[in-house]
Design a protein around this motif. Structure first.
Motif, PDB file in Angstrom:
ATOM      1  N   SER A 182      22.845  46.524  29.743  1.00  0.00           N
ATOM      2  CA  SER A 182      22.332  47.727  30.391  1.00  0.00           C
ATOM      3  C   SER A 182      21.699  47.353  31.728  1.00  0.00           C
ATOM      4  O   SER A 182      21.524  46.181  32.024  1.00  0.00           O
ATOM      5  N   ASP A 212      15.666  53.262  35.791  1.00  0.00           N
ATOM      6  CA  ASP A 212      14.891  54.412  35.340  1.00  0.00           C
ATOM      7  C   ASP A 212      13.417  54.054  35.221  1.00  0.00           C
ATOM      8  O   ASP A 212      13.068  52.888  35.028  1.00  0.00           O
ATOM      9  N   VAL A 215      12.224  51.833  32.271  1.00  0.00           N
ATOM     10  CA  VAL A 215      12.811  50.497  32.378  1.00  0.00           C
ATOM     11  C   VAL A 215      12.210  49.760  33.567  1.00  0.00           C
ATOM     12  O   VAL A 215      11.894  48.576  33.496  1.00  0.00           O
ATOM     13  N   GLN A 218       8.994  48.411  32.632  1.00  0.00           N
ATOM     14  CA  GLN A 218       9.146  47.234  31.773  1.00  0.00           C
ATOM     15  C   GLN A 218       9.500  45.999  32.592  1.00  0.00           C
ATOM     16  O   GLN A 218       8.915  44.921  32.417  1.00  0.00           O
TER      17      GLN A 218
ATOM     18  N   MET B   1      37.347  46.272  21.140  1.00  0.00           N
ATOM     19  CA  MET B   1      38.654  46.007  20.578  1.00  0.00           C
ATOM     20  C   MET B   1      39.011  44.540  20.735  1.00  0.00           C
ATOM     21  O   MET B   1      39.654  43.939  19.893  1.00  0.00           O
ATOM     22  N   ARG B   4      42.532  40.514  21.065  1.00  0.00           N
ATOM     23  CA  ARG B   4      43.666  40.631  20.153  1.00  0.00           C
ATOM     24  C   ARG B   4      44.242  42.045  20.196  1.00  0.00           C
ATOM     25  O   ARG B   4      45.452  42.246  20.339  1.00  0.00           O
ATOM     26  N   GLY B   5      43.336  43.013  20.106  1.00  0.00           N
ATOM     27  CA  GLY B   5      43.776  44.403  20.152  1.00  0.00           C
ATOM     28  C   GLY B   5      44.455  44.707  21.471  1.00  0.00           C
ATOM     29  O   GLY B   5      45.477  45.401  21.514  1.00  0.00           O
ATOM     30  N   ALA B   8      47.906  43.284  21.408  1.00  0.00           N
ATOM     31  CA  ALA B   8      48.745  44.068  20.507  1.00  0.00           C
ATOM     32  C   ALA B   8      49.197  45.352  21.195  1.00  0.00           C
ATOM     33  O   ALA B   8      50.368  45.735  21.153  1.00  0.00           O
ATOM     34  N   LYS B   9      48.241  45.989  21.870  1.00  0.00           N
ATOM     35  CA  LYS B   9      48.525  47.237  22.562  1.00  0.00           C
ATOM     36  C   LYS B   9      49.596  47.031  23.627  1.00  0.00           C
ATOM     37  O   LYS B   9      50.554  47.781  23.734  1.00  0.00           O
TER      38      LYS B   9
ATOM     39  N   PHE C 242      44.653  53.267  20.890  1.00  0.00           N
ATOM     40  CA  PHE C 242      44.946  51.960  20.328  1.00  0.00           C
ATOM     41  C   PHE C 242      43.725  51.298  19.730  1.00  0.00           C
ATOM     42  O   PHE C 242      43.827  50.530  18.789  1.00  0.00           O
ATOM     43  N   GLU C 243      42.552  51.652  20.286  1.00  0.00           N
ATOM     44  CA  GLU C 243      41.336  51.157  19.666  1.00  0.00           C
ATOM     45  C   GLU C 243      41.274  51.618  18.223  1.00  0.00           C
ATOM     46  O   GLU C 243      40.919  50.873  17.319  1.00  0.00           O
ATOM     47  N   PHE C 246      44.268  49.932  16.120  1.00  0.00           N
ATOM     48  CA  PHE C 246      44.137  48.509  15.834  1.00  0.00           C
ATOM     49  C   PHE C 246      42.742  48.115  15.381  1.00  0.00           C
ATOM     50  O   PHE C 246      42.380  46.960  15.455  1.00  0.00           O
ATOM     51  N   ILE C 248      39.921  46.799  13.234  1.00  0.00           N
ATOM     52  CA  ILE C 248      40.099  45.760  12.224  1.00  0.00           C
ATOM     53  C   ILE C 248      39.990  46.328  10.825  1.00  0.00           C
ATOM     54  O   ILE C 248      40.787  46.005   9.943  1.00  0.00           O
ATOM     55  N   SER C 316      18.123  58.746  33.677  1.00  0.00           N
ATOM     56  CA  SER C 316      19.548  58.981  33.867  1.00  0.00           C
ATOM     57  C   SER C 316      20.206  59.130  32.503  1.00  0.00           C
ATOM     58  O   SER C 316      19.868  58.438  31.552  1.00  0.00           O
ATOM     59  N   GLY C 544      12.312  49.705  24.416  1.00  0.00           N
ATOM     60  CA  GLY C 544      13.763  49.881  24.403  1.00  0.00           C
ATOM     61  C   GLY C 544      14.271  50.809  25.478  1.00  0.00           C
ATOM     62  O   GLY C 544      13.537  51.217  26.368  1.00  0.00           O
ATOM     63  N   GLU C 545      15.548  51.116  25.369  1.00  0.00           N
ATOM     64  CA  GLU C 545      16.176  51.978  26.359  1.00  0.00           C
ATOM     65  C   GLU C 545      16.792  53.179  25.667  1.00  0.00           C
ATOM     66  O   GLU C 545      16.936  53.195  24.451  1.00  0.00           O
ATOM     67  N   ARG C 561      12.123  55.434  19.253  1.00  0.00           N
ATOM     68  CA  ARG C 561      11.310  54.760  20.271  1.00  0.00           C
ATOM     69  C   ARG C 561       9.859  55.225  20.231  1.00  0.00           C
ATOM     70  O   ARG C 561       9.043  54.733  20.999  1.00  0.00           O
TER      71      ARG C 561
END
Lengths: 351, 330, 596
Positions: A182, A212, A215, A218, B1, B4-5, B8-9, C242-243, C246, C248, C316, C544-545, C561
């Motif tokens: 990020s 932001d 952030v 931080q 992905m 490998r993916g 394959a694609k 395809f994600e 394929f 896993i 944002s 955190g974000e 958060r």
């Protein structure tokens, strides 16, 4: 004693329409463990000043004159006797102890051993400051590979993990590519990259812009802690006075290539001398305290190819006097610093 | 992905694209006037036994969809058809001219890509210098002249005038080897082949190197303005390290794609150059087949070209995946 | 508003032109057929007719584009229809050209057949477009297109069949039927289009009237200019095909199932068939692909009054810009309603929306890219006046532009009107942008980060001008920013957004001095202060974000958060509650937190 001293630095960009005097006669000092804030509007020359210190000015820019005195410069020379063939030809007296501490007289190879090692730089991470095709950890390790070639690979990697954890990034992230991080983490990684080889001076160019608010807070907090921990000297370049107010101890205000005011942060914020500084501070909206009316400076920044004669701020200045447009003001000493303004120069003369 | 993916694609896409390509080629071949069955039926020079064998082998009396099936079956057996002009199988015809084309274009391609990429990087790094200006001028000048004209100029200079002026050394103007050279020993033959290769190779390679380095130069100049180049310098890397470790890898990405796409073009050959130098490559062979309506040969060549183009692209994309981590996750 | 202010009739004119050209085409058809009958085979004539047909169809599509420009779904449909039409026209011309050459007749035949198929598709799409148009107020029932398309296919098939019968009587009969049918359908299409254009005109004038009539009443409507009610915008995430294929896990599961299938061959045990397996495998892919959404704006409600500046503040990705685009009608919301001066946008037709848009303006973020470099400042600012025909007298336009330039502080105006954007500095450009937005005296202005690209010394000037103009002209102003300090300068009321929701909303000073929601508190604590003594709160309360908008946390969106989160927060989604007058907070524990 100052760790780094910039004296009368002039950097011009040669364009077809004439020379752009991006940095004109800038002088300041940076002590050990000191955090200097360099503020000003875009195009005022603050980034160019710092790139001049690193000697990373690209064509058509050129450092015309000035001195950049780095106190630990001798370490570099003794540290790095092995030089490229070309440097050996052009700098025959390399091992000569009489050499100055002026970085501008250093050869390119010596500057290289300074960059990232003694003086390092943090760029704006939200932009493309990390190479997208290399892993973050490897990019940090690269610094060690260059400056400490004798370090074993494993040791170097351990150091990378160490520094990443210090800046607050989980060590598993070292194997990530930049696009997987990020914005805040990218910025932290850049800070880690700058700190990994224990530099004396870190120059941060807009380190938290485009992040932001939360952030940003931080990252700034982490920066401040690290600065205290390593006793770093820092130059913080930003257009945001509130960021400077948070982190810095000394403040330098630039306007149109000139350093108009330089001094202790607290003093300057309480009673700014230069009319530009006054206007800038008053133009800044704040969230704390009662709502105050904002001051509009009016006018627009000048074109640096043919800057106004005399004091460059006089067309926008509310306190302009006849002399302002004729002669350039010199630096008048004030409390812990100096100001370049006729208001005070006249006063000084009267005394 | 992950990688490998991604691979394959890409494999899947390449397979689909190849299938579509050969289908289109097949049907185009049957749609254009003068379909193969007619040609075999009317061409008197084909001997009747051979004709019957061919008609049966290719099922030319069967309906179209059956022919398509037979065509696919034959294709997987490596049979691309029968060139009725040359009176021999298409694979043999192509096999005869392919080595020459590969020798000419393959050598030129490798030289182009390798020298071109590095020259481009070298020139981009010194942008604005005299070297760079010189390069830009040369590129524009050489590109302004048609390639076949350069070829003719070379022939005139190095093969005709050189002999006219009575110099001791000249290059041959046509062919890939001297007639009867097949009976010579290995080394004399090799020298002979190289001697014939020199002129066309030079013409092609100069143009190729300029083209590739122009492309590389443009990419690298863009990359050099990126922020990470500044970061790399600020780390204390020397110029070579910045160039080859940080800028080069980013700038080479589009070049890789281009290399992949050019592989298919190798078989198509440089028709003009092969014609000018009377070089017996596939380009000339294909050109002749086209103007003399030898469709089986054209079809066979098209299948090979499309297959190789797709293969090249596939390889380029896989390399791309290795070089650029962003591609894999997109 | 006078009749001169009524926008262009061009689409109506185009529609009518299309209708007449269809009529004309039918007549030309008749003439051509007569020529063919009397003078024998003239193949080139068919090329001419197909070209004419394409021309009339092109005019038709152009007219539709004009009508449908503002509604994305219709626009999409027009684009699809026109691309099919282009394909059809292209194919027809090719096939007709091929027919001229005897050698190519087989190819021409095949291409002609394909072109007929494309024709039916394209005409179906046109019909769909008309259907969609009729949904939003245009009563343009036009099944005739479909009829025309189908007729073409049927007649072609009939022709082919008849040719194979080799019976001259049959062929002639089919040809005559085809020609007569084609001609009569062309007549019908032309007539229908002309009728439709009349209908559009009626509706169009009705809109003008309605909008004019409605306005005075609305003045009394509590001064509310814009009201958003439960506004929602979900962006579907099309994860790569395809994600999904394929992934896993899917491969593993299917592998297991397949292994089971093969082992069952020997044991004769009944398992899923290959067909079922495949269907399951791919079926799931499509299911999952459609399930994901980015919750850009989710259940957001607020009102903006006349003469009021309303600030949307957030990090944002919190959806503040999307909200702005929704209010500008530049995006279609997926839920909720927007009332502009009491008019419900979802009930408005395209025409009415276009009218409404005139009263809504935008100020862009980037002054360097939002001004066209080839326009002079005069042209940039005068463009809305000219486009909407509000002023036609050039002298008056210049007068008005000068006034506007002076009001944004570009003095003297004469110096600026002939310049080009690249001759101005960033601040001056943004002032031009402000002048452009204000010249139509809009009711409502959306400004998305208008000063974030400007330097500090220039920012204040631009902010002050926007504030002044808003107050002087009584405009409602939506100020979108990430910077609370700027919002404080500009706004009367502020809403803090987090992950597509408003978490706190209230009068500016009250919200900044006494924030209630933990996120608002953190945001305010996080803002750096230009004062070395007022250090930022050392311990930032939140960590955190911002999580992604795709898998939004259950319960209160801020709970992962939030330092005060308890189990309750993970289950119940808090609604905005009025804590004090005009001060709304969406937090389950605000009372306890503020007592602490």
């Amino acid at each position: 004693m100052a760790l780094l001293e910039v004296k009368n630095l002039k950097t011009y960009f040669h364009t077809r329409a004439g020379s752009v005097k991006a940095v004109d006669n800038v002088s300041f000092k940076l002590g050990k463990g000191e955090v200097l804030g360099l503020a000003g509007e875009s195009g005022c020359g603050k980034t160019t000043t710092c790139l001049s210190i690193m000697q990373m000015i690209d064509f058509p820019g050129e450092i015309m004159e000035g001195q950049i005195i780095y106190e630990n410069a001798f370490e570099v020379i003794t540290e790095n006797p092995s030089k490229s063939f070309r440097d050996r030809i052009f700098n025959r007296n390399v091992e000569n102890k009489k050499r100055t501490k002026n970085l501008l007289e250093f050869s390119e190879a010596e500057m290289r051993s300074i960059r990232g090692n003694h003086i390092s730089m943090v760029f704006q991470g939200a932009m493309n400051a990390l190479n997208p095709v290399h892993r973050v950890g490897n990019q940090i390790q690269e610094v060690l590979n260059i400056h400490e070639p004798e370090l074993e690979k494993d040791e170097a990697w351990d150091k990378v993990i160490d520094i990443l954890e210090t800046v607050g990034i989980d060590s598993v992230r070292a194997r990530d590519y930049p696009h997987q991080l990020s914005g805040g983490m990218k910025q932290r990684a850049l800070i880690a990259m700058a700190l990994v080889n224990n530099p004396d001076i870190v120059i941060a160019d807009e380190p938290v812009t485009a992040l932001d608010v939360i952030v940003q807070a931080q990252v700034l907090k982490a920066t401040k802690e690290l600065q205290r921990k390593f006793d770093l000297s820092m130059i913080m370049i930003t257009h945001d006075l509130s960021v400077i107010a948070e982190v810095c101890e000394t403040l330098a205000i630039m306007y149109a290539g000139k350093l108009v005011e330089y001094g202790d942060l607290r003093t300057l914020f309480k009673e700014p001398f230069h009319p530009y500084t006054q206007a800038l501070i008053n133009a800044f909206p704040s969230i704390a305290g009662p709502k105050k009316d904002l001051y509009d400076i009016g006018g627009f920044p000048p074109d640096l190819r043919n800057p106004p004669s005399g004091c460059r701020f006089h067309p926008r200045c509310s306190k302009a006097m006849p002399i302002c447009s004729k002669k350039e003001p010199s630096n008048t000493p004030i409390k812990n610093g100096y100001v370049a303004c006729w208001l005070y120069e006249e006063e000084e003369k009267r005394k | 992905m992950g990688l490998r993916g991604y691979i394959a694609k890409k494999l899947f896409f390449a397979a689909v694209a190849f299938f579509v390509a050969i289908t289109i080629v097949f049907f185009l071949y049957h749609v254009i006037p003068g379909n193969p069955a007619n040609i075999f039926a009317t061409d008197r020079t084909v001997n009747p036994d051979q004709r019957d064998a061919l008609l049966e082998r290719w099922g030319l009396n069967e309906p179209l969809w059956k022919q398509y099936g037979i065509f696919l079956r034959n294709l997987f057996q490596g049979d691309l058809g029968f060139s009725y002009l040359q009176k021999m199988p298409v694979t043999d015809v192509i096999g005869e001219s392919l080595p020459w084309t590969l020798l000419l274009l393959g050598t030129s391609f490798v030289l182009n890509a390798v020298i071109g990429i590095f020259l481009g990087a070298f020139v981009a790094w010194r942008r604005g210098s005299k070297l760079d200006t010189g390069f830009v001028l040369t590129y524009n000048f050489y590109n302004a002249i048609p390639l076949f004209f350069v070829g003719m100029l070379f022939i005139a200079l190095f093969s005709f005038y050189v002999r006219k002026w009575g110099w001791g050394f000249y290059f041959p103007a046509y062919g890939a080897q001297t007639a009867g050279s097949s009976e010579w020993g290995f080394f004399p033959r090799l020298v002979d082949i190289l001697w014939h290769l020199a002129l066309p190779l030079t013409v092609l390679t100069i143009a190729g190197i300029l083209g590739w380095s122009w492309f590389m130069r443009g990419n690298l100049i863009n990359i050099l303005t990126e922020d990470y180049i500044k970061t790399a310098r600020a780390k204390g890397l020397n110029e070579n390290q910045v160039l080859y470790k940080h800028a080069f890898r980013n700038a080479i990405l589009p070049v890789v794609t281009n290399i992949g796409m050019s592989i298919g073009g190798l078989i198509g050959g440089a028709v003009l150059i092969e014609t000018v130098f009377s070089y017996p490559g596939t380009g000339r062979m294909l050109y002749e087949a086209l103007i003399r309506h030898d469709y089986p040969l054209v079809q066979g060549a098209f299948i090979i070209i499309s297959g190789l183009t797709l293969l090249g692209l596939l390889i380029a994309e896989i390399i791309y995946g290795f070089i650029d981590p962003r591609i894999r996750t997109e | 508003m006078t009749s001169s202010e009524i926008s262009d009739y061009s689409s109506i004119r185009l529609m009518r032109m299309a209708g007449f050209s269809f009529l004309g085409l039918a007549i030309i058809f008749v003439v051509l057929e007569i020529i063919v009958v009397f003078f024998g085979e003239l193949s080139y004539l068919s090329i001419i007719t197909s070209l004419l047909l394409s021309l009339s169809v092109v005019i038709l599509v152009l007219s539709l584009r004009k009508v449908a420009l503002q509604t994305p779904s219709i626009r999409r449909n027009v684009i699809i229809a026109s691309s099919w039409l282009i394909g059809y026209i292209f194919l027809t011309i090719i096939s007709e050209t091929f027919f001229v050459f005897l050698i190519l007749q087989v190819a021409a035949f095949v291409i002609g057949l394909i072109s007929m198929l494309v024709r039916i598709i394209s005409f179906t799409q046109l019909n769909n477009t008309f259907k969609r148009l009729s949904k939003i107020g245009y009563n343009l029932d036009s099944q005739i297109f479909l009829l025309y398309g189908w007729f073409a296919v049927l007649s072609t098939v009939a022709l082919i069949v008849s040719v194979y019968t080799l019976n001259l009587t049959v062929i002639i009969a089919v040809v005559i039927t085809t020609v007569v049918g084609e001609i009569s359908l062309l007549f019908a299409v032309g007539y229908k289009l002309i009728q439709n254009s009349n209908a559009i005109k009626d509706i169009f004038e009705g809109v003008q009237k309605r909008f004019l009539d409605d306005r005075p009443e609305l003045e009394d409507h509590e001064n509310i200019v814009v009201e958003a009610v439960n506004l929602e915008k979900l962006f579907p995430v099309i994860s790569g095909f395809f994600e999904s294929i394929f992934s896993i896990e899917r491969i593993k599961n299917t592998g297991r199932a397949t292994a089971k299938y093969f082992s069952s061959i020997f044991s004769k045990e009944r398992t899923k068939t290959i067909k079922e397996l495949t269907r399951e495998y791919f079926g799931k892919v499509f299911e999952e692909r459609e399930k994901l959404f980015v919750h850009a704006v989710d259940d957001v409600s607020f009102r903006i009054h006349k003469r009021e500046t309303f600030g949307l503040v957030g990090e944002s990705g919190c959806g503040k810009s999307t909200t702005g685009l929704l209010l500008l009608y530049l995006l279609e919301s997926t839920g909720g309603k927007i009332f502009f001066k009491g008019l419900d946008s979802s009930e408005l037709s395209v025409r009415e929306l276009k009218e409404v848009r005139r009263y809504i303006q935008i100020i862009f973020q980037n002054p360097y890219e939002s001004l066209s470099p080839r326009f002079s400042i005069l042209d940039i600012i005068a463009e809305p006046l000219r486009l909407l025909n509000i002023e036609t007298d050039e002298a008056k336009i210049e007068e008005k532009v000068k006034e506007e330039l002076e009001s944004v502080g570009l003095i003297p105006a004469e110096d600026f009107i002939d310049r080009f954007p690249h001759e101005l500095s960033g601040g001056q450009r943004q002032r031009v942008g402000v002048a452009r937005a204000f010249i139509l005296d809009p009711e409502f202005i959306v400004a998305d980060e208008p000063v974030s690209m400007l330097d500090v010394s220039i920012r204040v000037g631009v902010l002050k001008i926007m504030r002044q103009l808003t107050l002087d002209r009584g405009t409602a102003f939506l100020f979108i920013t990430h910077d609370l300090a700027l919002a404080r300068v500009m706004c009367d009321r502020i809403a803090v957004m987090y992950l597509g929701r408003i978490v706190e909303q209230g009068p500016t000073e009250e919200l900044i001095q006494k924030p209630i929601h933990p996120y608002a508190k953190a945001l305010i604590a996080g803002v750096p202060k230009p004062d070395p003594d007022a250090k930022r709160t050392e311990e930032l309360p939140i960590i955190g974000e911002v999580p992604s908008g795709i898998d939004v946390p259950a319960g209160c969106r801020f709970n992962p958060r939030c330092p005060f989160a308890i189990d309750k927060c993970k289950i119940y989604d808090p609604k905005l509650e009025e804590v004090e007058e005009n001060h709304l907070v969406a937090c389950l524990r605000y009372k306890e937190i503020n007592d602490m």
